[in-house]
Design a protein around this motif. Sequence first.
Motif, PDB file in Angstrom:
ATOM      1  N   LEU A   1      70.703  30.593  64.172  1.00 42.69           N
ATOM      2  CA  LEU A   1      71.442  30.628  62.914  1.00 42.69           C
ATOM      3  C   LEU A   1      71.777  32.080  62.555  1.00 42.69           C
ATOM      4  O   LEU A   1      72.917  32.406  62.216  1.00 42.69           O
ATOM      5  CB  LEU A   1      70.554  30.014  61.824  1.00 42.69           C
ATOM      6  CG  LEU A   1      71.193  29.432  60.577  1.00 42.69           C
ATOM      7  CD1 LEU A   1      72.166  28.321  60.934  1.00 42.69           C
ATOM      8  CD2 LEU A   1      70.108  28.892  59.639  1.00 42.69           C
ATOM      9  N   ALA A   2      70.786  32.960  62.657  1.00 39.44           N
ATOM     10  CA  ALA A   2      70.998  34.376  62.348  1.00 39.44           C
ATOM     11  C   ALA A   2      72.059  34.969  63.272  1.00 39.44           C
ATOM     12  O   ALA A   2      72.985  35.665  62.835  1.00 39.44           O
ATOM     13  CB  ALA A   2      69.683  35.145  62.475  1.00 39.44           C
TER      14      ALA A   2
ATOM     15  N   MET B   1      80.670  44.179  68.969  1.00 42.04           N
ATOM     16  CA  MET B   1      79.241  43.843  68.869  1.00 42.04           C
ATOM     17  C   MET B   1      78.847  42.928  70.019  1.00 42.04           C
ATOM     18  O   MET B   1      79.588  42.023  70.385  1.00 42.04           O
ATOM     19  CB  MET B   1      78.959  43.121  67.550  1.00 42.04           C
ATOM     20  CG  MET B   1      77.497  42.701  67.411  1.00 42.04           C
ATOM     21  SD  MET B   1      77.074  42.028  65.767  1.00 42.04           S
ATOM     22  CE  MET B   1      77.904  40.446  65.820  1.00 42.04           C
TER      23      MET B   1
ATOM     24  N   LEU C   1      72.306  43.703  70.029  1.00 44.40           N
ATOM     25  CA  LEU C   1      71.079  43.125  69.484  1.00 44.40           C
ATOM     26  C   LEU C   1      70.465  42.171  70.519  1.00 44.40           C
ATOM     27  O   LEU C   1      71.171  41.447  71.196  1.00 44.40           O
ATOM     28  CB  LEU C   1      71.359  42.346  68.191  1.00 44.40           C
ATOM     29  CG  LEU C   1      71.940  43.127  67.004  1.00 44.40           C
ATOM     30  CD1 LEU C   1      72.209  42.181  65.828  1.00 44.40           C
ATOM     31  CD2 LEU C   1      70.999  44.246  66.546  1.00 44.40           C
TER      32      LEU C   1
ATOM     33  N   PHE D   1      78.274  26.540  62.411  1.00 43.68           N
ATOM     34  CA  PHE D   1      78.393  27.960  62.765  1.00 43.68           C
ATOM     35  C   PHE D   1      78.847  28.120  64.219  1.00 43.68           C
ATOM     36  O   PHE D   1      79.620  29.013  64.550  1.00 43.68           O
ATOM     37  CB  PHE D   1      77.057  28.692  62.558  1.00 43.68           C
ATOM     38  CG  PHE D   1      76.799  29.080  61.133  1.00 43.68           C
ATOM     39  CD1 PHE D   1      77.631  29.976  60.467  1.00 43.68           C
ATOM     40  CD2 PHE D   1      75.717  28.552  60.433  1.00 43.68           C
ATOM     41  CE1 PHE D   1      77.392  30.338  59.141  1.00 43.68           C
ATOM     42  CE2 PHE D   1      75.467  28.911  59.105  1.00 43.68           C
ATOM     43  CZ  PHE D   1      76.309  29.805  58.463  1.00 43.68           C
TER      44      PHE D   1
ATOM     45  N   VAL E   1      85.805  42.476  64.101  1.00 44.59           N
ATOM     46  CA  VAL E   1      84.982  43.090  65.130  1.00 44.59           C
ATOM     47  C   VAL E   1      84.984  42.151  66.340  1.00 44.59           C
ATOM     48  O   VAL E   1      84.857  40.935  66.182  1.00 44.59           O
ATOM     49  CB  VAL E   1      83.536  43.302  64.617  1.00 44.59           C
ATOM     50  CG1 VAL E   1      82.597  43.722  65.737  1.00 44.59           C
ATOM     51  CG2 VAL E   1      83.531  44.310  63.478  1.00 44.59           C
TER      52      VAL E   1
ATOM     53  N   LYS F   1      66.662  31.593  64.645  1.00 42.12           N
ATOM     54  CA  LYS F   1      67.215  32.786  65.288  1.00 42.12           C
ATOM     55  C   LYS F   1      68.660  32.547  65.722  1.00 42.12           C
ATOM     56  O   LYS F   1      69.508  33.453  65.642  1.00 42.12           O
ATOM     57  CB  LYS F   1      66.351  33.189  66.482  1.00 42.12           C
ATOM     58  CG  LYS F   1      64.999  33.727  66.044  1.00 42.12           C
ATOM     59  CD  LYS F   1      64.277  34.443  67.160  1.00 42.12           C
ATOM     60  CE  LYS F   1      63.003  35.108  66.605  1.00 42.12           C
ATOM     61  NZ  LYS F   1      62.162  35.640  67.704  1.00 42.12           N
TER      62      LYS F   1
ATOM     63  N   GLU G   1      85.102  37.984  61.077  1.00 36.87           N
ATOM     64  CA  GLU G   1      85.864  38.095  59.820  1.00 36.87           C
ATOM     65  C   GLU G   1      86.211  39.555  59.510  1.00 36.87           C
ATOM     66  O   GLU G   1      87.159  39.832  58.778  1.00 36.87           O
ATOM     67  CB  GLU G   1      85.068  37.473  58.666  1.00 36.87           C
ATOM     68  CG  GLU G   1      85.047  35.948  58.733  1.00 36.87           C
ATOM     69  CD  GLU G   1      83.965  35.331  57.862  1.00 36.87           C
ATOM     70  OE1 GLU G   1      83.526  35.987  56.894  1.00 36.87           O
ATOM     71  OE2 GLU G   1      83.533  34.195  58.166  1.00 36.87           O
ATOM     72  N   LEU G   2      85.422  40.476  60.074  1.00 38.17           N
ATOM     73  CA  LEU G   2      85.704  41.903  59.911  1.00 38.17           C
ATOM     74  C   LEU G   2      86.566  42.422  61.066  1.00 38.17           C
ATOM     75  O   LEU G   2      86.726  43.631  61.246  1.00 38.17           O
ATOM     76  CB  LEU G   2      84.395  42.704  59.873  1.00 38.17           C
ATOM     77  CG  LEU G   2      83.515  42.564  58.631  1.00 38.17           C
ATOM     78  CD1 LEU G   2      82.117  43.118  58.906  1.00 38.17           C
ATOM     79  CD2 LEU G   2      84.147  43.294  57.452  1.00 38.17           C
TER      80      LEU G   2
ATOM     81  N   LEU H   1      75.563  33.502  62.544  1.00 35.35           N
ATOM     82  CA  LEU H   1      76.036  33.982  61.256  1.00 35.35           C
ATOM     83  C   LEU H   1      76.570  35.415  61.397  1.00 35.35           C
ATOM     84  O   LEU H   1      77.636  35.753  60.875  1.00 35.35           O
ATOM     85  CB  LEU H   1      74.878  33.943  60.270  1.00 35.35           C
ATOM     86  CG  LEU H   1      75.280  33.939  58.812  1.00 35.35           C
ATOM     87  CD1 LEU H   1      74.386  32.945  58.066  1.00 35.35           C
ATOM     88  CD2 LEU H   1      75.120  35.309  58.200  1.00 35.35           C
ATOM     89  N   LEU H   2      75.845  36.243  62.142  1.00 41.00           N
ATOM     90  CA  LEU H   2      76.320  37.611  62.388  1.00 41.00           C
ATOM     91  C   LEU H   2      77.620  37.593  63.187  1.00 41.00           C
ATOM     92  O   LEU H   2      78.552  38.346  62.886  1.00 41.00           O
ATOM     93  CB  LEU H   2      75.262  38.426  63.139  1.00 41.00           C
ATOM     94  CG  LEU H   2      73.990  38.763  62.358  1.00 41.00           C
ATOM     95  CD1 LEU H   2      73.010  39.515  63.254  1.00 41.00           C
ATOM     96  CD2 LEU H   2      74.319  39.595  61.118  1.00 41.00           C
TER      97      LEU H   2
ATOM     98  N   THR I   1      80.507  36.455  60.948  1.00 39.06           N
ATOM     99  CA  THR I   1      80.819  37.481  59.956  1.00 39.06           C
ATOM    100  C   THR I   1      81.527  38.667  60.613  1.00 39.06           C
ATOM    101  O   THR I   1      82.484  39.218  60.054  1.00 39.06           O
ATOM    102  CB  THR I   1      79.531  37.963  59.266  1.00 39.06           C
ATOM    103  OG1 THR I   1      78.824  36.819  58.762  1.00 39.06           O
ATOM    104  CG2 THR I   1      79.840  38.900  58.119  1.00 39.06           C
ATOM    105  N   ALA I   2      81.076  39.048  61.789  1.00 35.19           N
ATOM    106  CA  ALA I   2      81.710  40.163  62.492  1.00 35.19           C
ATOM    107  C   ALA I   2      83.175  39.846  62.799  1.00 35.19           C
ATOM    108  O   ALA I   2      84.057  40.696  62.638  1.00 35.19           O
ATOM    109  CB  ALA I   2      80.953  40.477  63.782  1.00 35.19           C
TER     110      ALA I   2
END
Lengths: 158, 158, 158
Positions: free
Chosen positions: A18-19, A5, A156, A105, A32, A16, A29-30, A22-23, A26-27
């Motif tokens: 923060l968003a 990503m 993004l 974060f 990615v 923004k 953790e997957l 956070l993405l 989280t990515a």
Amino acid sequence: MNKKMNILMFSGEYDKALAALLLANTARELDVEVTMFFAFWGLFLIRDPEKATLEDKSVYEKMFGMVTPKGPEELPLSRMNMAGLGKQMLLDMMEEDKTPSLTDFLNGAKKKGVKFYGCKLSVEIMGFKEDELLSEVEIITAKEYLADALASDMQLFI
Amino acid sequence: MNKKMNILMFSGEYDKALAALLLANTARELDVEVTMFFAFWGLFLIRDPEKATLEDKSVYEKMFGMVTPKGPEELPLSRMNMAGLGKQMLLDMMEEDKTPSLTDFLNGAKKKGVKFYGCKLSVEIMGFKEDELLSEVEIITAKEYLADALASDMQLFI
Amino acid sequence: MNKKMNILMFSGEYDKALAALLLANTARELDVEVTMFFAFWGLFLIRDPEKATLEDKSVYEKMFGMVTPKGPEELPLSRMNMAGLGKQMLLDMMEEDKTPSLTDFLNGAKKKGVKFYGCKLSVEIMGFKEDELLSEVEIITAKEYLADALASDMQLFI
């Protein structure tokens, strides 16, 4: 997941950022792979609050460096005046829910191996020195960003 | 077209919501699968105007729920003050051209099978109850959003 | 690189237009195919400053055409009031660094073969005539935009 990503962080606003972070967290953790390219106002997020300097800058660059946000916690909200909602109110609501702060974060992203890139042209226009940014940041050109983004599964613009 | 589009709806503004829903509806007409993930201010768009509640909320959450937009028609413009252009002027121009309203686009998206997701963390921070949102909305985590987005052919952050 | 990038230019702001056009120009230098779809406020960027007309427009459309930015150099900053930073200050800092202006980037994009599309619905709502836009612009529907975007390797909403 063997995916990648790429986030172009253009905005310099608390919500923004923060968003985006956070993405990014989280990515990771997957599993990615994540790269963030900070350009224009997005650079404010990766300024090291301890390391502002006035040396070797034009008058404009000095002024600009002083009046703009130094690091994550100084970023304003993107909708500051909407319905009287202030940044403090959001922070209080986040605390009520035990949500980590933007700095948490940001530190999480560093620790989880999110790759931080700064936009060379933006850094030059705004007169920032590489030393004024977080040590994790590598300065690259728009060309290098694009090559990376085009090789990603998801891009993004935030 | 056997394709999939994913929209992260972060903004809570009339014009951006219009753009997002127009893309979602159009994609469905092309048989493209569409998922919309509403986070932060984007949640305002999927509040059910009939179902606001004050029960089981902190003081901040009550205030926040009351002063922020309840559903699509209360959303402000992203450029409210630009050159004196008001939301009413845009609405009048849309009516002159017989363009459907935001509510029409929202209803169209529901009917056409656009999948609506709400961001779990945003819902918690803002103190919304699942009952206060449109019944079509399913609450998911950022992790679930990312898995869905990474499996899509196109992702937009709006 | 045998790749394709698609930008949906929604915003009508100087800094965001600069970012978008810089990416478009850079992508062309990498031989990446680039299409830009101008919708809503993004249309202001591709108005031809020499060609505004009042003919065959409603009262609203006339007013709207007059009070909104005519072409690239009239676009405002997205963060006009942030910390007192004005557009002139940004322009001066860009000049200090010999960065090309928005008009230069726009002309570069035309010359390098970036494909310019205007959103049919936005053009109709705002009451612009095709003649008022740059001659390089072709008007297409949201459906045509989506088909193009879904066939691209990277899509950004700016």
